[in-house]
Design a protein around this motif. Structure first.
Motif, PDB file in Angstrom:
ATOM      1  N   CYS A 304       0.852  -1.201   0.000  1.00 39.33           N
ATOM      2  CA  CYS A 304       0.000   0.000   0.000  1.00 39.33           C
ATOM      3  C   CYS A 304       0.885   1.249   0.000  1.00 39.33           C
ATOM      4  O   CYS A 304       2.000   1.220   0.514  1.00 39.33           O
ATOM      5  N   GLY A 305       0.327   2.330  -0.502  1.00 40.95           N
ATOM      6  CA  GLY A 305       0.965   3.652  -0.403  1.00 40.95           C
ATOM      7  C   GLY A 305       2.358   3.668  -0.982  1.00 40.95           C
ATOM      8  O   GLY A 305       2.631   3.173  -2.086  1.00 40.95           O
ATOM      9  N   THR A 306       3.262   4.240  -0.211  1.00 43.56           N
ATOM     10  CA  THR A 306       4.651   4.363  -0.638  1.00 43.56           C
ATOM     11  C   THR A 306       5.266   3.003  -0.965  1.00 43.56           C
ATOM     12  O   THR A 306       6.006   2.850  -1.939  1.00 43.56           O
ATOM     13  N   SER A 351       6.425  -3.751   3.229  1.00 44.58           N
ATOM     14  CA  SER A 351       5.768  -2.953   4.263  1.00 44.58           C
ATOM     15  C   SER A 351       6.786  -2.413   5.252  1.00 44.58           C
ATOM     16  O   SER A 351       7.625  -3.166   5.752  1.00 44.58           O
ATOM     17  N   GLN A 352       6.720  -1.126   5.504  1.00 46.39           N
ATOM     18  CA  GLN A 352       7.599  -0.535   6.519  1.00 46.39           C
ATOM     19  C   GLN A 352       7.224  -1.074   7.883  1.00 46.39           C
ATOM     20  O   GLN A 352       8.042  -1.659   8.574  1.00 46.39           O
ATOM     21  N   SER A 353       5.952  -0.898   8.244  1.00 46.47           N
ATOM     22  CA  SER A 353       5.526  -1.241   9.605  1.00 46.47           C
ATOM     23  C   SER A 353       5.381  -2.742   9.808  1.00 46.47           C
ATOM     24  O   SER A 353       5.536  -3.250  10.909  1.00 46.47           O
ATOM     25  N   THR A 356       0.360  -3.376   8.211  1.00 45.98           N
ATOM     26  CA  THR A 356      -0.707  -2.811   7.383  1.00 45.98           C
ATOM     27  C   THR A 356      -1.765  -3.876   7.071  1.00 45.98           C
ATOM     28  O   THR A 356      -1.456  -4.939   6.517  1.00 45.98           O
ATOM     29  N   VAL A 402       5.187  10.598   9.655  1.00 48.54           N
ATOM     30  CA  VAL A 402       4.141   9.809   8.982  1.00 48.54           C
ATOM     31  C   VAL A 402       4.476   9.618   7.505  1.00 48.54           C
ATOM     32  O   VAL A 402       4.256   8.550   6.934  1.00 48.54           O
ATOM     33  N   SER A 404       6.563   8.583   4.658  1.00 46.52           N
ATOM     34  CA  SER A 404       7.682   7.657   4.543  1.00 46.52           C
ATOM     35  C   SER A 404       8.776   8.224   3.638  1.00 46.52           C
ATOM     36  O   SER A 404       8.494   8.679   2.530  1.00 46.52           O
ATOM     37  N   LYS A 489       4.066  12.272  -1.728  1.00 46.53           N
ATOM     38  CA  LYS A 489       4.750  13.032  -0.656  1.00 46.53           C
ATOM     39  C   LYS A 489       4.157  14.426  -0.562  1.00 46.53           C
ATOM     40  O   LYS A 489       3.856  14.907   0.522  1.00 46.53           O
ATOM     41  N   GLU A 492       0.444  14.433   0.742  1.00 50.02           N
ATOM     42  CA  GLU A 492       0.190  14.036   2.125  1.00 50.02           C
ATOM     43  C   GLU A 492       0.725  15.013   3.157  1.00 50.02           C
ATOM     44  O   GLU A 492       0.149  15.134   4.228  1.00 50.02           O
TER      45      GLU A 492
HETATM   46  O1  M6R Z   1       3.840   0.317   6.875  1.00 53.71           O
HETATM   47  P1  M6R Z   1       3.544   0.178   5.408  1.00 53.71           P
HETATM   48  O2  M6R Z   1       4.756   0.343   4.560  1.00 53.71           O
HETATM   49  O3  M6R Z   1       2.829  -1.107   5.074  1.00 53.71           O
HETATM   50  O4  M6R Z   1       2.563   1.363   5.094  1.00 53.71           O
HETATM   51  C1  M6R Z   1       1.997   1.516   3.829  1.00 53.71           C
HETATM   52  C2  M6R Z   1       1.411   2.894   3.646  1.00 53.71           C
HETATM   53  O5  M6R Z   1       0.396   3.111   4.575  1.00 53.71           O
HETATM   54  C3  M6R Z   1       2.471   3.994   3.785  1.00 53.71           C
HETATM   55  O6  M6R Z   1       3.525   3.807   2.881  1.00 53.71           O
HETATM   56  C4  M6R Z   1       1.853   5.377   3.558  1.00 53.71           C
HETATM   57  O7  M6R Z   1       1.476   5.508   2.232  1.00 53.71           O
HETATM   58  C5  M6R Z   1       2.827   6.483   3.965  1.00 53.71           C
HETATM   59  N1  M6R Z   1       2.159   7.512   4.701  1.00 53.71           N
HETATM   60  C6  M6R Z   1       3.472   7.157   2.822  1.00 53.71           C
HETATM   61  O8  M6R Z   1       4.292   8.215   3.179  1.00 53.71           O
END
Ligand code: M6R
Length: 612
Positions: A304-306, A351-353, A356, A402, A404, A489, A492
């Motif tokens: 998702c997202g970034t 995924s960063q976190s 998700t 927030v 990324s 970027k 957001e």
């Molecule tokens: O933790 P994740 O990488 O799974 O999160 C995915 C997106 O929610 C996250 O990249 C979001 O788009 C960021 N706010 C982008 O800056």
């Protein structure tokens, strides 16, 4: 990235004192914490918790009071899940050497095997645990504790810092080493503090010593001695700091996002060091077998997202370097698009976190239909990492802003390396100029720093354009995902309406919006699609759109048809997305700053999206 503290002096409750300081290092990670001191009977006293420093504080309320020294740690897992066993301090088998450590010991596998052969046993999954055992081994051959500590430090490879205490040291001293990871000494009225950064000590002192690379710190609580690795004493002058607590946590930057943007050169250098060894790509944590990876017939990338934008680049890289067809699917759409899953289909999720919800749902769906899942995660031990058959960590360190930034560039570099790795193990790398590619990978960190040198231009542009209502971001091929990410970027954090497009799509509708009130960010750095981008810029130019271009250093052609040009250092085009996005991160940042936005906490957003 972890936070470490050591203290020696006359505080009445030293352990409580340093654990309080540890709270201000939580921005460096907080999945587990621990502390150690020598108790009044001369034994090592250790407490550890899984979770935040507050839990540790509660646990040590009744600790031994009469102690002159202690160490503490807040962890951001890199090797091994966040558990009490993996939490620091780590000790040797006799429980008389305690270590807290920040960074990565890159040769820990080799050291561990050597130590196991000598009879040492290990209880944690961490790289840190080799250190107390190694020091114990060195003590057998050394005359003093200082000598043993020095010899052990010399055998460790990587970028790290550590603080050590010994139960039996007759001089009752505290020892620390800085090898490429930050360590600062705080000079207190009656004692000394040593920590990952000054945020934990600014309320106690303004007099500090910044340790330099490869320096050893030793203190008995009365004085401080600093040595080089050969044991020669180095004389350093304390400095006066003017920072307050809030500024110190952000390393002097005004926001976490700006701090994280500036951490990228170091992170990208670290990834190159970790992953490239003797002309080979190393993913030591990857548990999917080479035999399986050779059999894979199709790859689906989902996020998702970034992280979704990093997937896009992953598709391009995989298809460029291997013969495997690759497809990108948004995680929130994964189950509706009905990908043809199965044994020989690999699903890569980014995924960063690692938490998700949509990405997690895709993993579960993929597994249900028999595909294996390989995840690229930043947070060690996260749900996505645990539920995937294979995991590769992206090593960006904790990301608080927030939006990324460093998580993205580390994802892109990691998926790039993974694509090269796949081509290597499948024997599809014959035509690749590996020497050049490896050289360029190693150069990425420094090239990002060169973009920072150009920040004046970016700030000027942001000031000029921040009040515009809408913007397009245009790119082609490898820089199409850069256009998507640049637009994300900007919207957001600055709330400017921004859309990323493949430049060739403009004629199919979006160009209708272009007039002299519309911003168009164009990526025209050198590469296969350069001439095509020039044509696209000309189309915008003809309609009086305001053009802000990224161009390769020295390019005059782009300058003639742009309102603003931000020059980028040259790099092979496959890696240019990592360099180009830095300019867009900074541009979004300064646009948001000009608009007075709350950059670290944009409205309506959360760092981790755990609902579908
Ligand atoms: O933790 P994740 O990488 O799974 O999160 C995915 C997106 O929610 C996250 O990249 C979001 O788009 C960021 N706010 C982008 O800056």
């Amino acid at each position: 990235m972890c936070g470490i503290i050591g203290y020696i002096g006359k505080e009445k409750k030293p352990l409580q004192f340093i654990v309080k300081g540890l709270e201000s290092l939580e921005y460096r990670g907080y999945d587990s914490a621990g502390a150690a001191c020598i108790d009044p009977k001369g034994n090592l006293f250790i407490k550890k918790v899984k979770g935040r420093v507050k839990l540790l504080e509660d646990l040590i309320k009744k600790t031994p009071q009469k102690t002159n020294l202690g160490i503490a740690h807040t962890r951001w897992a890199t090797h091994g899940e966040p558990t009490v066993i993996n939490a620091h301090p780590h000790v040797n088998a006799d429980n008389d050497i305690a270590v807290v450590h920040n960074g990565i010991i890159e040769n820990h596998f080799t050291l561990k095997n050597e130590l196991i052969k000598k009879g040492y046993s290990f209880v944690s999954q961490t790289d840190t645990e080799v250190i107390p055992h190694l020091i114990e081994e060195e003590l057998k051959h050394s005359l003093t504790y200082q000598e043993a500590f020095n010899n052990a430090v010399k055998k460790l490879e990587g970028s790290f810092s550590l603080v050590v205490i010994f139960k039996n040291d007759p001089k009752k001293r505290i020892y620390a080493a800085k090898m490429d990871s930050p360590l600062v000494v705080g000079i207190l009225k009656e004692g000394f503090y040593i920590a990952s950064d000054i945020s934990s000590m600014v309320q106690h002192t303004k007099n500090v010593i910044y340790l330099k690379e490869k320096q050893i710190f030793i203190s008995d609580g009365i004085s401080v001695n600093i040595y080089d690795l050969d044991g020669n004493e180095v004389h350093v002058k304390p400095e006066k700091i003017t920072w307050n607590v809030e500024k110190a946590e952000k390393k002097g930057f005004e926001t976490f996002m700006l701090k994280e943007i500036h951490e990228q050169p170091e992170i990208l250098k670290k990834i190159a060091r970790m992953r490239l060894k003797n002309k080979k790509i190393i993913f030591e944590e990857l548990s999917l077998s080479k035999a399986y990876l050779k059999r894979v017939k199709r790859i689906y990338l989902t996020a998702c997202g970034t992280a979704y934008h990093a997937c896009f680049l992953g598709k391009y890289y995989i298809e460029e370097f291997t013969g495997i067809p690759a497809e990108v699917i948004l995680s929130s759409e994964f189950r509706y698009t009905r990908p043809k899953l199965g044994k020989d289909k690999l699903v890569i999720c980014i995924s960063q976190s690692g938490e998700t919800a949509d990405t997690l749902a895709s993993i579960r769906e993929a597994k249900k239909y028999g595909s294996k899942v390989l995840s690229l995660c930043n947070v060690v031990g996260s749900t996505i990492a645990r539920e995937s058959e294979g995991v590769i960590y992206t090593h960006a360190g904790i990301e608080i802003g927030v939006a990324s930034t460093k998580a993205y560039t580390s994802q892109v570099m990691t998926i790039f390396l993974l694509a090269l790795y796949l081509s290597e193990i499948r024997g599809e790398d014959k035509d690749l100029n590996k020497n050049l590619i490896f050289k360029e990978i190693r150069a990425v960190g420094d090239k990002i720093s060169q973009v920072f040198d150009n920040v004046k231009e970016i700030k000027k542009g942001a000031k000029k354009y921040f009040s515009y209502q809408g913007a397009f971001y245009l790119g082609r091929h490898f820089n199409y995902p850069t256009a998507l990410e640049g637009a994300l970027k900007n919207k957001e954090i600055s709330y400017m309406h921004a859309e990323g497009y493949a430049a060739g799509e403009m004629k199919h509708g979006p160009i209708a919006l272009i007039d002299n009130n519309f911003l168009v960010f164009c990526i025209a750095t050198k590469g296969q699609v350069y001439e095509k981008m020039i044509s696209n810029i000309q189309e915008v130019h003809a309609r009086k759109g305001l053009i802000i271009s990224l161009a390769t250093q020295g390019d005059e052609k782009v300058k003639r048809i742009s309102d603003t040009v931000i020059y980028m250092p040259y790099i092979v085009e496959e890696l240019s997305p990592i360099i180009n996005i830095i300019a867009f991160q900074l541009m979004a940042y300064y646009i948001a700053q000009n608009k007075g936005c709350d950059i670290d906490k944009p409205r309506n957003l959360a760092k981790s999206v755990t609902v579908e």
